[in-house]
Scaffold this motif. Structure first.
Motif, mmCIF file in Angstrom:
data_model
loop_
_atom_site.group_PDB
_atom_site.id
_atom_site.type_symbol
_atom_site.label_atom_id
_atom_site.label_comp_id
_atom_site.label_asym_id
_atom_site.label_seq_id
_atom_site.Cartn_x
_atom_site.Cartn_y
_atom_site.Cartn_z
ATOM 1 N N UNK A 41 5.531 -11.471 0.577
ATOM 2 C CA UNK A 41 4.423 -11.053 -0.288
ATOM 3 C C UNK A 41 4.970 -10.325 -1.508
ATOM 4 N N UNK A 42 4.327 -10.579 -2.638
ATOM 5 C CA UNK A 42 4.630 -9.868 -3.890
ATOM 6 C C UNK A 42 3.439 -8.974 -4.192
ATOM 7 N N UNK A 43 3.672 -7.672 -4.314
ATOM 8 C CA UNK A 43 2.587 -6.709 -4.503
ATOM 9 C C UNK A 43 2.858 -5.868 -5.753
ATOM 10 N N UNK A 44 1.826 -5.653 -6.532
ATOM 11 C CA UNK A 44 1.930 -4.831 -7.736
ATOM 12 C C UNK A 44 1.436 -3.423 -7.438
ATOM 13 N N UNK A 45 2.147 -2.445 -7.955
ATOM 14 C CA UNK A 45 1.722 -1.056 -7.777
ATOM 15 C C UNK A 45 0.615 -0.732 -8.770
ATOM 16 N N UNK A 46 -0.516 -0.299 -8.240
ATOM 17 C CA UNK A 46 -1.646 0.114 -9.073
ATOM 18 C C UNK A 46 -2.086 1.497 -8.622
ATOM 19 N N UNK A 47 -1.571 2.504 -9.307
ATOM 20 C CA UNK A 47 -1.886 3.866 -8.911
ATOM 21 C C UNK A 47 -1.240 4.214 -7.593
ATOM 22 N N UNK A 48 -2.056 4.521 -6.587
ATOM 23 C CA UNK A 48 -1.567 4.899 -5.262
ATOM 24 C C UNK A 48 -1.755 3.797 -4.240
ATOM 25 N N UNK A 49 -1.881 2.556 -4.728
ATOM 26 C CA UNK A 49 -2.044 1.447 -3.793
ATOM 27 C C UNK A 49 -1.286 0.220 -4.295
ATOM 28 N N UNK A 50 -1.053 -0.713 -3.387
ATOM 29 C CA UNK A 50 -0.378 -1.963 -3.714
ATOM 30 C C UNK A 50 -1.380 -3.113 -3.626
ATOM 31 N N UNK A 122 13.513 2.634 -14.492
ATOM 32 C CA UNK A 122 13.187 3.689 -13.543
ATOM 33 C C UNK A 122 11.700 3.766 -13.187
ATOM 34 N N UNK A 123 10.925 2.824 -13.666
ATOM 35 C CA UNK A 123 9.493 2.809 -13.332
ATOM 36 C C UNK A 123 9.231 1.745 -12.277
ATOM 37 N N UNK A 124 8.612 2.136 -11.174
ATOM 38 C CA UNK A 124 8.301 1.203 -10.098
ATOM 39 C C UNK A 124 7.147 0.290 -10.509
ATOM 40 N N UNK A 125 7.401 -1.013 -10.467
ATOM 41 C CA UNK A 125 6.382 -1.992 -10.830
ATOM 42 C C UNK A 125 5.659 -2.554 -9.609
ATOM 43 N N UNK A 126 6.401 -2.716 -8.519
ATOM 44 C CA UNK A 126 5.816 -3.305 -7.327
ATOM 45 C C UNK A 126 6.887 -3.500 -6.272
ATOM 46 N N UNK A 127 6.564 -4.275 -5.252
ATOM 47 C CA UNK A 127 7.527 -4.530 -4.171
ATOM 48 C C UNK A 127 7.402 -5.965 -3.695
ATOM 49 N N UNK A 128 8.481 -6.463 -3.118
ATOM 50 C CA UNK A 128 8.462 -7.739 -2.417
ATOM 51 C C UNK A 128 8.801 -7.443 -0.954
ATOM 52 N N UNK A 129 8.011 -7.980 -0.054
ATOM 53 C CA UNK A 129 8.256 -7.761 1.373
ATOM 54 C C UNK A 129 8.533 -9.088 2.060
ATOM 55 N N UNK A 130 9.431 -9.037 3.054
ATOM 56 C CA UNK A 130 9.752 -10.206 3.885
ATOM 57 C C UNK A 130 9.560 -9.805 5.346
#
Length: 528
Positions: A41-50, A122-130
């Motif tokens: 999954x590819x998730x974008x960081x939006x405030x305090x949630x993905x 240095x800014x978190x954009x999102x995460x990829x999970x496997x």
């Protein structure tokens, strides 16, 4: 493991997928060739949630979920680290995808979990999970491999996000322009008000010609509403979503007219500090409305003719010829045929413009449209002046119908505006403001003269009484018509040629009275 991966090929695939409309899904597809998993999954960081942007191997409803970091410790742990993070197969932290994998049926917990935080400066954009049901699925992947993939994916994700943002911004801007354009076209309702035969015929012609790309020449006196006709043609055309650009030819300075039409390059003339698009470039794909076309200088008429013939324009200060797709609607209150005959307007341009001529009838020829238009302007003016209830008195309506309106609809609008203001001032304490004849300042006498037109055959008989009629050798129908003629004429004279007042005295409907008078040859001619 890392030596077996061709990172150059991975980078090329990621770069190629950037412009794909499904670029986020493509990112996961490329990673599948490197990291085998049951779900990603590819998730974008939006405030305090993905927020999931793309998923593979997860239940479809996963895309609709929003994962609050405070409620999902594994996702929170990934976001709080700078490096790829792999969880032990016996990690006690709950996995956000437990029971959501498509690989197996039932609520089978995930056994292996890997996360890549994606950063840009240095800014978190999102995460990829496997995730995998195999507890040892990710053990063989080296830290160096994961670090390289993290760098490549972060750069790709940043670019994809920016492109998505620009695309959304462009769509928003385009939608905003269309909305503003439509708002401008439909301001004041955008409707041609009237039920007269002249207006009904005009509306039919508008719908007919709007479906084509023909040039249209709108003819009519000052103030009849030629611009409104042009807006309606554009609104009913296939170009309605494109711009309608207005240019008043009467206001053009001759030395700058060409620049207004075709634009100019930087430095093309003194004062040209920057390049500027002309009205034809702005109207590309849409419609250009040339108001007061009869005022266009002869030197510019030939250049306008070239555009109409070939669609070619040449920006002032440039040698390059450009092509535009523009429909031209022109309007004038001049007699262009006479202008052509006297050499002030090019005959070939006139014929190019008047492929489909439309004539807008003056207000004095539009039967009872005056009252309808007055009601429209009364409602408009009430909103502008913050009057809760504004109305026209019966006498004011009669006065408006008797006036000749040399300034046409524009004059009527101004009269209503002034009258409403005066009525508001004199009746400020009343709940309902009424416009009366004295507020309109339309004195029909002596500046307006009204004459009764009678047929010659009845001139002698209508001045007599019923006794005179009885002495004549007339049939019953002739005698009845003669008496009726005399009575209507008499009442019109007594009521200052006011049809409505005469009808009330005779206790008949005004429209029936007018029809009867017309049959008997009685007509009222008014002149200013």
């Amino acid at each position: 493991m890392s030596s077996a991966i061709n990172f150059t090929a991975v980078a090329v695939k990621l770069a190629q997928s950037t412009l794909d409309k499904n670029c986020f899904e493509q990112l996961l597809t490329v990673l599948e060739t490197v990291i085998a998993s049951d779900a990603s999954a590819l998730l974008e960081l939006q405030g305090e949630q993905l927020k999931p942007l793309a998923i593979k191997g997860l239940m479809p409803d996963s895309l609709g979920r929003r994962f609050k970091l405070s409620e999902h410790p594994r996702l929170e742990a990934i976001c709080n680290t700078q490096q790829p993070l792999q969880f032990a197969h016996d990690c006690p932290l709950p996995d956000p995808y437990d029971g959501l994998l498509l690989a197996k049926t039932g609520d089978i917990p995930v056994h292996a979990c890997l996360g890549l935080p994606l950063f840009y400066q240095q800014q978190l954009l999102g995460v990829i999970t496997f995730d995998s049901l195999n507890a040892n699925a990710f053990n063989a992947i080296s830290a160096q491999t994961l670090s390289t993939l993290q760098t490549l994916c972060s750069a790709h994700f940043k670019t994809a996000l920016q492109l998505a943002h620009y695309k959304l911004h462009a769509q928003h801007s385009s939608a905003l322009v269309q909305e503003l354009n439509r708002e401008a076209l439909t301001r004041d309702g955008g409707e041609i008000i009237g039920q007269s035969s002249a207006i009904q015929a005009l509306k039919n012609d508008i719908k007919l010609v709007a479906a084509s790309n023909f040039s249209v020449l709108i003819l009519g006196e000052t103030g009849v509403g030629k611009e409104l006709v042009a807006r309606n043609i554009h609104l009913h055309s296939k170009r309605s979503e494109q711009p309608l650009i207005h240019l008043n030819c009467a206001s053009l300075a001759e030395n700058l007219a060409e620049s207004e039409f075709f634009g100019h390059a930087k430095g093309a003339f003194t004062g040209a500090d920057h390049a500027r698009q002309g009205k034809f470039q702005l109207a590309h794909g849409g419609t250009l409305f040339l108001d007061e076309i009869g005022e266009l200088p002869l030197v510019l008429q030939s250049k306008l003719l070239r555009v109409l013939q070939s669609g070619e324009i040449q920006t002032v200060g440039e040698d390059e010829v450009k092509y535009v797709d523009v429909r031209v609607i022109a309007a004038t209150n001049r007699n262009l045929k006479k202008e052509v005959a006297e050499g002030r307007f090019r005959a070939d341009l006139y014929h190019r413009l008047s492929v489909y001529p439309l004539t807008v009838a003056p207000l004095r020829q539009r039967e009872n449209d005056v009252v309808l238009l007055a009601g429209f302007f009364v409602e408009q003016t009430a909103r502008k002046l913050a009057i809760k209830q504004l109305k026209l008195s019966v006498d004011a309506q009669l006065l408006l119908t008797q006036y000749q309106w040399p300034g046409n609809v524009r004059e009527l609008e101004h009269v209503i505006s002034r009258a409403a203001l005066k009525a508001k001032q004199s009746q400020w304490q009343q709940a309902i403001i009424t416009i009366k004849p004295e507020h309109c300042e339309l004195n029909l006498s002596p500046s307006n003269t009204t004459q009764l037109s009678l047929p010659a055959s009845t001139t002698n008989t209508t001045t007599g009484s019923s006794t005179n009629i009885a002495e004549q050798n007339l049939s019953l129908k002739q005698a009845t018509d003669t008496f009726t003629h005399h009575l209507i004429s008499q009442q019109l004279e007594q009521h200052n040629y006011n049809w409505a007042s005469a009808a009330r005295t005779l206790k008949v409907d005004r429209a029936n009275l007018v029809r009867l008078a017309k049959r008997l040859g009685i007509s009222v001619k008014k002149s200013l």
